[in-house]
Enzyme design. Structure first.
Site, PDB file in Angstrom:
ATOM      1  N   PRO A   2       0.828  -1.200   0.000  1.00 10.55           N
ATOM      2  CA  PRO A   2       0.000   0.000   0.000  1.00 10.55           C
ATOM      3  C   PRO A   2       0.868   1.258   0.000  1.00 10.55           C
ATOM      4  CG  PRO A   2      -0.823  -1.583   1.591  1.00 10.55           C
ATOM      5  CD  PRO A   2       0.487  -2.116   1.112  1.00 10.55           C
ATOM      6  N   GLU A   3       0.460   2.243  -0.805  1.00  9.34           N
ATOM      7  CA  GLU A   3       1.197   3.498  -0.920  1.00  9.34           C
ATOM      8  C   GLU A   3       0.354   4.611  -0.293  1.00  9.34           C
ATOM      9  OE1 GLU A   3       2.817   3.971  -4.933  1.00  9.34           O
ATOM     10  OE2 GLU A   3       2.756   1.793  -5.205  1.00  9.34           O
ATOM     11  N   LYS A  57       4.060   5.931   4.403  1.00 10.53           N
ATOM     12  CA  LYS A  57       3.313   4.679   4.456  1.00 10.53           C
ATOM     13  C   LYS A  57       3.111   4.176   5.889  1.00 10.53           C
ATOM     14  CE  LYS A  57       5.508   3.420   0.072  1.00 10.53           C
ATOM     15  NZ  LYS A  57       6.367   2.440  -0.633  1.00 10.53           N
ATOM     16  N   HIS A  96      -6.185 -14.934   9.007  1.00 11.56           N
ATOM     17  CA  HIS A  96      -4.916 -14.222   9.053  1.00 11.56           C
ATOM     18  C   HIS A  96      -4.925 -13.132  10.126  1.00 11.56           C
ATOM     19  CE1 HIS A  96      -4.109 -16.441   5.435  1.00 11.56           C
ATOM     20  NE2 HIS A  96      -5.136 -15.893   4.826  1.00 11.56           N
ATOM     21  N   ARG A 115       0.426 -11.996   4.554  1.00 11.21           N
ATOM     22  CA  ARG A 115       1.843 -12.272   4.268  1.00 11.21           C
ATOM     23  C   ARG A 115       2.765 -11.999   5.455  1.00 11.21           C
ATOM     24  NH1 ARG A 115       2.262  -9.860  -1.943  1.00 11.21           N
ATOM     25  NH2 ARG A 115       0.668 -11.224  -2.840  1.00 11.21           N
ATOM     26  N   ARG A 279      12.881  -3.512  -9.985  1.00  9.59           N
ATOM     27  CA  ARG A 279      11.428  -3.326 -10.026  1.00  9.59           C
ATOM     28  C   ARG A 279      10.949  -3.202 -11.464  1.00  9.59           C
ATOM     29  NH1 ARG A 279       9.027  -0.985  -5.191  1.00  9.59           N
ATOM     30  NH2 ARG A 279      10.554  -0.792  -3.530  1.00  9.59           N
TER      31      ARG A 279
END
Length: 293
Positions: A2-3, A57, A96, A115, A279
């Site tokens: 997420p940005e 972030k 999770h 994750r 990237r």
């Protein structure tokens, strides 16, 4: 990951539910989520959330005095606000579950992370270097100590724009790498770096920019981030959702990121994918002219 638009959307949702609420209980499920918290989550129990703040972030709940609950979402971290028992209706989500907070109005705040790269940590504050509020949502000139090295972002009214323009005008690094450096300007990741470079017609591998081009890049960045924020961010899958479980929809407006091989919206040339700093990077080889040499 997420940005800025995604994290700011989450911050606003959390502020709506948390400000003024007292934390009655906190529990971590496993140790990974509190790997940066030697005392666990116990320090926040009994404290009241004064503000929910974001820098780049990073998110934190300002608990008053010298305590913040710092959160980094990692690749897939989510906050969900639910009535007791309501979370059981969202099949698979709570598999999770990494941490849960009980609020004084009966609501539950869950931190869910598939994750497991995200983390939570009660931390102390330190004064901001410039004497200005620490981030979006804050009125106090303090920032959690682990976040002190993180730069301000393009939407922060206290950003030192002249200093950033100087860096863009003199750097020998590829501009996309500069935009991704959270100690220079925060909140920008792979998605929005591609988008702002495309909008400004600047090649990701370009280096020092003339003053007008540097300003155009910052303007393009603000336009992209504001548009994405208005759309609630970019959701490619269920790894990013708002606190109410809804997804952002800026994915529909992306002009560069993830569109390799598709026609450029301006000139029609096929967009190209290159690798820069490990990237994937998408650009228009016609509109974004490669630097010479």
């Amino acid at each position: 990951m997420p940005e800025l638009p995604e994290v700011e959307s989450i911050r606003r949702g959390l502020a709506e539910h948390l400000v003024g609420r007292r934390i009655l209980g906190a529990r971590a499920f496993g140790t990974r989520v509190i790997r940066r918290a030697p005392q666990g989550l116990a320090p926040v129990v009994g404290r009241t959330v004064r503000a929910v703040v974001r820098r780049g972030k990073f998110l934190w709940c300002d608990m008053g005095e010298d305590l913040a609950l710092l959160a980094h979402l990692g690749m897939s971290g989510q906050f969900r606000v639910d009535e007791p028992g309501e979370e059981e209706s969202t099949a698979g989500q709570r598999r999770h579950l990494r941490a849960r907070f009980e609020l004084d109005n009966g609501l539950l705040l869950d931190f869910v992370d598939q994750r497991t790269f995200g983390y939570l940590a009660p931390v102390t504050f330190q004064a901001t270097a410039d004497g200005q509020p620490g981030g979006a949502g804050s009125k106090r000139a303090v920032v959690p100590a682990p976040v002190a090295h993180i730069a301000r972002d393009l939407l922060d009214p206290y950003l030192d724009e002249s200093a950033l323009l100087d860096i863009l005008g003199t750097t020998r690094r590829a501009l996309k790498r500069v935009l991704l450096d959270q100690e220079i300007v925060s909140g920008i990741g792979n998605i929005y770096a591609d988008e702002m470079l495309y909008r400004a017609r600047i090649h990701p591998e370009a280096t020092a920019l003339p003053a007008a081009a540097a300003q155009a890049l910052l303007n393009a960045g603000r336009e992209v981030l504001e548009a994405a924020l208005a759309a609630g961010g970019t959701s490619f899958d269920q790894l990013y959702v708002h606190v109410n479980g809804e997804s952002g929809y800026f994915e529909r407006s992306l002009q560069a990121y993830g569109r390799a091989g598709q026609p450029c919206a301006r000139c029609g040339a096929p967009l190209q994918k290159i690798t820069l700093g490990g990237r994937s990077t998408t650009l228009c080889p016609v509109c974004q002219v490669a630097p010479i040499g």
